[in-house]
Motif scaffolding. Structure first.
Motif, PDB file in Angstrom:
ATOM      1  N   GLU A 293       0.845  -1.199   0.000  1.00 34.37           N
ATOM      2  CA  GLU A 293       0.000   0.000   0.000  1.00 34.37           C
ATOM      3  C   GLU A 293       0.883   1.252   0.000  1.00 34.37           C
ATOM      4  OE1 GLU A 293      -3.221  -0.006  -0.247  1.00 34.37           O
ATOM      5  OE2 GLU A 293      -3.463  -2.184  -0.120  1.00 34.37           O
TER       6      GLU A 293
ATOM      7  N   ILE B 235       0.559   3.845   3.023  1.00 35.43           N
ATOM      8  CA  ILE B 235       1.115   3.357   4.293  1.00 35.43           C
ATOM      9  C   ILE B 235       2.633   3.288   4.201  1.00 35.43           C
ATOM     10  CG2 ILE B 235       1.257   1.318   5.796  1.00 35.43           C
ATOM     11  CD1 ILE B 235      -1.729   1.004   5.390  1.00 35.43           C
TER      12      ILE B 235
ATOM     13  N   GLY C 163      -0.075  -8.785   4.152  1.00 32.82           N
ATOM     14  CA  GLY C 163      -1.022  -8.918   3.035  1.00 32.82           C
ATOM     15  C   GLY C 163      -0.436  -8.479   1.712  1.00 32.82           C
TER      16      GLY C 163
ATOM     17  N   VAL D  19      -3.123  -5.642   8.655  1.00 31.84           N
ATOM     18  CA  VAL D  19      -4.343  -4.844   8.672  1.00 31.84           C
ATOM     19  C   VAL D  19      -5.472  -5.707   9.197  1.00 31.84           C
ATOM     20  CG1 VAL D  19      -5.207  -5.402   6.371  1.00 31.84           C
ATOM     21  CG2 VAL D  19      -5.642  -3.149   7.335  1.00 31.84           C
TER      22      VAL D  19
ATOM     23  N   THR E  90      -7.605  -8.258  11.450  1.00 29.81           N
ATOM     24  CA  THR E  90      -7.845  -8.428  12.878  1.00 29.81           C
ATOM     25  C   THR E  90      -7.783  -9.906  13.258  1.00 29.81           C
ATOM     26  OG1 THR E  90     -10.147  -8.277  12.272  1.00 29.81           O
ATOM     27  CG2 THR E  90      -9.181  -6.350  13.321  1.00 29.81           C
ATOM     28  N   GLU E  91      -7.505 -10.714  12.265  1.00 26.43           N
ATOM     29  CA  GLU E  91      -7.462 -12.155  12.492  1.00 26.43           C
ATOM     30  C   GLU E  91      -6.170 -12.523  13.242  1.00 26.43           C
ATOM     31  OE1 GLU E  91      -8.557 -15.591  12.948  1.00 26.43           O
ATOM     32  OE2 GLU E  91      -9.917 -14.514  11.623  1.00 26.43           O
ATOM     33  N   GLU E  92      -6.344 -13.023  14.471  1.00 26.36           N
ATOM     34  CA  GLU E  92      -5.172 -13.305  15.304  1.00 26.36           C
ATOM     35  C   GLU E  92      -4.339 -14.481  14.786  1.00 26.36           C
ATOM     36  OE1 GLU E  92      -7.965 -12.204  16.679  1.00 26.36           O
ATOM     37  OE2 GLU E  92      -7.022 -10.348  17.348  1.00 26.36           O
ATOM     38  N   MET E  93      -5.040 -15.449  14.163  1.00 27.69           N
ATOM     39  CA  MET E  93      -4.346 -16.666  13.721  1.00 27.69           C
ATOM     40  C   MET E  93      -3.154 -16.334  12.829  1.00 27.69           C
ATOM     41  SD  MET E  93      -6.281 -19.097  14.897  1.00 27.69           S
ATOM     42  CE  MET E  93      -7.103 -20.491  14.169  1.00 27.69           C
TER      43      MET E  93
ATOM     44  N   THR F 142      -0.682  -3.814  14.428  1.00 26.26           N
ATOM     45  CA  THR F 142      -1.925  -3.850  13.676  1.00 26.26           C
ATOM     46  C   THR F 142      -2.230  -2.441  13.183  1.00 26.26           C
ATOM     47  OG1 THR F 142      -2.684  -5.580  15.146  1.00 26.26           O
ATOM     48  CG2 THR F 142      -4.333  -4.554  13.761  1.00 26.26           C
ATOM     49  N   LYS F 143      -2.503  -2.342  11.902  1.00 27.41           N
ATOM     50  CA  LYS F 143      -2.854  -1.044  11.336  1.00 27.41           C
ATOM     51  C   LYS F 143      -4.262  -0.666  11.767  1.00 27.41           C
ATOM     52  CE  LYS F 143      -0.541  -2.504   7.174  1.00 27.41           C
ATOM     53  NZ  LYS F 143      -0.759  -2.749   5.756  1.00 27.41           N
ATOM     54  N   PRO F 144      -4.599   0.530  12.066  1.00 33.12           N
ATOM     55  CA  PRO F 144      -3.685   1.668  12.051  1.00 33.12           C
ATOM     56  C   PRO F 144      -2.877   1.750  13.348  1.00 33.12           C
ATOM     57  CG  PRO F 144      -5.895   2.381  12.587  1.00 33.12           C
ATOM     58  CD  PRO F 144      -5.966   0.908  12.390  1.00 33.12           C
TER      59      PRO F 144
END
Lengths: 233, 532
Positions: A14, A17, A58, A84, A86-89, A104-106
């Motif tokens: 991105e 970012i 990503g 980005v 939110t998936e912890e796995m 973790t963004k932001p």
């Protein structure tokens, strides 16, 4: 600056970012090499030999966790992961694959710098560049005397069980960095316990009650939900 | 499930045809008698013809040779025809031999004692031959039958192993039954609840309650078929290893449900096999369904994940750049700093609403797979307090959480969101400086958690409505939000088997009560404190 300039390879697809992270890093005296894809990032890393890699999970061309595994095959350069998601796995997978920490963004600029500092400090300590503070580690009003295996809070001795002490020393050795459940379980209880995170939770609760002022709203022994724990000074 | 029926096809069934023919003949008594003694007539004819042929030759042939011809005849008859005919052949040929070929000719008179011995020996040989030959013939018939059974079982097996859907079992089974039993057959399958049902016209041929009883009662081993008989039909369970897969109703046309031993063992083998085939199909169907569900869940999750990524990325970039500007050098003037702070706060609000919308989309579609682990409630509450840090700035937070609260099985990420949404909700509806209390205790019905404030409380009669989607209360700072927070809270709590309700406190302010069910937490072996 008397120290040689530290360098970072930033792998992030991105543009916006990438731009702001690069801006924040350069403002803090880092030399930044930007890469848009995993392939380019790997090549940059191989040729530049940076002090730190910042890797977005990503990426369009490859799975971030795969990239970490590949990097770990041939280099020990600290890796800070950006996500980005939110998936912890995915974060746990990245950490278990060899990443040093994640954001973790932001995320804010101070957070970014704190994380980078922690990662680089651990690396320096591991390489024996940083002196240990006479075997005594302090956070808040807690003192951990690693030489005499003594813990005190506000001057009063705190009695820990051997397991609690073991967990605490692990966190101290990696201060500022997240440690996954799996990592701590393996180090403290051994490989048979890696699927029993409730052990760790019960002992962490005990440790908090002894060390934190308010165990329900901890200031030092922080939970990273779904991932692990982090000691914050 | 599927339901179907089939009837044993009589046309082309050679066994059935034979019986049908004899049934027709039975109606005409003359034919019937003729048919019954057809073998005996054949014997008489054969022996007559042989005698006629031998008579002109007997002067040229030795007596012993003529005797041999008759013995061979007896042997052949015994080999090919049934027992009664061969006994008749023995006696008849001996009588004729003595009458025509033993001197004095054309008389039964025996002039020499030797001939009497010949008579006895000949009779003995004929009887032994008859016995051996008929035994042999029976063996052949049995072997043929057995081979036919095995062949038809093999054909059935070959046809059934290849099938992919339960409906395809019907045709091979129909052929199998009509080839081997003179019967009408009906297959009934249970639905998902295990009840046999159907509306088709064949149902009036079937005693459904009896079939259901047979289905429910006969697990494990096949019952004695005599106990399965009802109104002349056999109700046979098609057994799988786990449960019965169906019932075969076999209506034998001839024998009132009585099977020969051979038929019975063939039937046992075939129904066992059919049961196993049906079970395999049921497993395959279940697996296909599960795979399909996994696929569609994966697809929806991927869709939501990419939506989440696409929405969060630009927001994250905006937040980051606002942040970078705030920290840039030389520092911006104070007014710009304040404005940047405002931009950043608004961006975080948008982000939290985007997260809520995505959470709700997941919960709404029932695609949340909870990653349940045994959690310490205090820790979950603690991380909720940490993540909602900015929102709660200026509030007094009071947490009372006993150390006696057992481990609770929950998805920590989701439950953290429950507390975060509740705390955010409180912060939205109470003025800064309000007191927020979090308390938990163990009760009979589970672990009860209270989230209380001393704000203005919930509007009268709105205690339930606030949990609906897109419902806003009157907010303090005018910070709206999408009105999903509390409905997410309720959805998550319910997904954990718990409950949540809201009420106003007597002393003023709102009170949320969550109950998490107690589980059976695993034991944790603790070590003891030592003086380190």
């Amino acid at each position: 600056m008397s120290e040689p300039q530290q360098s970072v390879v930033l792998i992030e697809d991105e543009k916006m970012i990438r731009r702001y992270v690069a801006m924040a890093l350069s403002a803090n005296g880092f030399k930044v090499w930007e890469s848009e894809t995993a392939q380019q990032g790997l090549m940059e890393t191989a040729s530049r030999r940076p002090d730190l890699i910042i890797l977005d999970l990503g990426l369009p061309d490859r799975d971030g966790v795969d990239v970490i595994r590949e990097l770990r095959l041939w280099c020990e350069i600290p890796i800070l992961v950006l996500s980005v998601c939110t998936e912890e796995m995915q974060k746990v997978a990245a950490l278990d694959a060899g990443a040093d920490d994640y954001l973790t963004k932001p995320f804010g600029v101070p957070e970014l710098h704190a994380r980078i500092r922690a990662v680089l400090r651990r690396r320096a300590r591991r390489d024996g560049h940083e002196e240990n503070e006479g075997g005594i580690f302090e956070f808040g009003d807690v003192q951990v005397d690693m030489v005499h295996r003594r813990v005190s809070r506000g001057g009063t001795p705190v009695h820990l069980t051997p397991i609690e002490y073991h967990i605490l020393t692990l966190l101290v050795a990696n201060v500022g960095l997240v440690l996954t459940h799996r990592f701590i379980l393996q180090k403290v209880w051994g490989p048979d316990y890696v699927e029993r995170p409730h052990y760790l939770r019960v002992f962490m609760a005990g440790l908090r009650r002894k060390i934190e002022e308010n165990s329900s709203n901890p200031k030092h022994l922080m939970t990273e939900t779904g991932i692990g724990y982090r000691l914050v000074r | 499930m599927f339901e179907s029926s089939w009837a044993g096809d009589r046309v082309g069934d050679h066994l059935a045809c034979r019986v049908e023919d004899s049934l027709k003949l039975m109606k005409n008594p003359q034919y019937a008698i003729l048919t019954a003694i057809k073998d005996e007539l054949l014997v008489i004819a054969l022996i007559g013809m042989t005698t006629v042929l031998l008579l002109p030759l007997h002067t040229h042939l030795l007596m012993i040779n003529i005797l041999m011809v008759y013995l061979i005849l007896v042997f052949l008859v015994a080999l090919k025809l049934h027992g009664r005919a061969s006994i008749l052949a023995s006696f008849l040929s001996i009588a004729i031999y003595f009458y025509f070929f033993v001197p004095p000719h054309s008389s039964f008179e025996i002039i020499e004692l030797q001939y009497l011995l010949t008579l006895a020996l000949m009779l003995l040989i004929a009887m032994i031959t008859t016995h051996l030959a008929s035994g042999l013939r029976n063996q052949v018939v049995i072997a043929e039958n057995r081979e036919r059974c095995i062949r038809s079982l093999y054909e059935l097996a070959e046809e059934l192993t290849g099938i992919a859907s339960p409906n395809q079992i019907i045709h091979p089974c129909r052929r199998f039954v009509s080839d081997n039993f003179d019967a009408h057959g009906v297959l009934i399958f249970p639905d998902e609840t295990g009840k046999l049902s159907g509306e088709a016209n064949w149902l009036n041929l079937v005693n459904l309650p009896w079939a259901q009883r047979i289905l429910d009662e006969n697990m494990g081993t096949l019952p004695d078929f005599r106990t399965c008989l009802m109104e002349g039909s056999l109700y046979i369970p098609l057994q799988g290893s786990e449960k019965n897969q169906g019932i075969m109703v076999l209506t034998l046309k001839q024998t009132d449900g009585v099977l020969s031993g051979e038929q019975e063992s063939l039937l046992r083998m075939s129904v066992t096999f059919m049961g196993l085939v049906l079970e395999r199909l049921a497993y395959a169907a279940r697996e296909r369904k599960a795979l399909l569900e996994i696929d569609s869940e994966r697809l929806r999750n991927a869709l939501l994940a990419s939506l989440s990524h696409d929405l969060r990325t630009p927001i994250a970039a905006m937040a980051g750049m606002a942040d970078a500007m705030q920290w840039s050098f030389p520092p911006l003037p104070q007014t710009h700093q304040t404005m940047l702070g405002g931009i950043r706060d608004q961006i975080h609000l948008i982000l939290s609403d985007v997260d809520k919308l995505l959470d709700m989309a997941r919960l709404h579609q029932d695609i949340v797979t909870l990653h349940k682990e045994w959690q310490v409630l205090e820790e979950v509450v603690g991380s909720a307090l940490k993540t909602s840090g900015d929102v709660l700035r200026g509030y007094i937070i009071d947490v009372t959480m006993g150390s006696d609260i057992p481990l609770l099985e929950m998805d920590a990420t989701m439950v953290e969101r429950v507390f975060r949404n509740l705390l955010e909700n409180v912060a939205r509806h109470t003025p800064v400086g309000s007191r927020i209390e979090l308390a938990a205790h163990v009760a009979e019905q589970g672990v009860v958690v209270h989230v209380m404030d001393n704000g203005p409380g919930i509007p009268q009669g709105q205690e339930e409505a606030i949990f609906s989607k897109f419902v806003h209360g009157k907010t303090i700072a005018g910070t709206g939000g999408v009105g999903l927070g509390l409905s997410i809270v309720r959805a998550v709590v319910r997904a954990h088997g718990g409950s949540i309700r809201a009420e106003n406190r007597k002393e003023g302010g709102a009170k949320f009560e969550i109950i998490f069910p107690l589980g059976k937490p695993p034991t944790v072996i603790c070590d003891t404190e030592v003086n380190l």
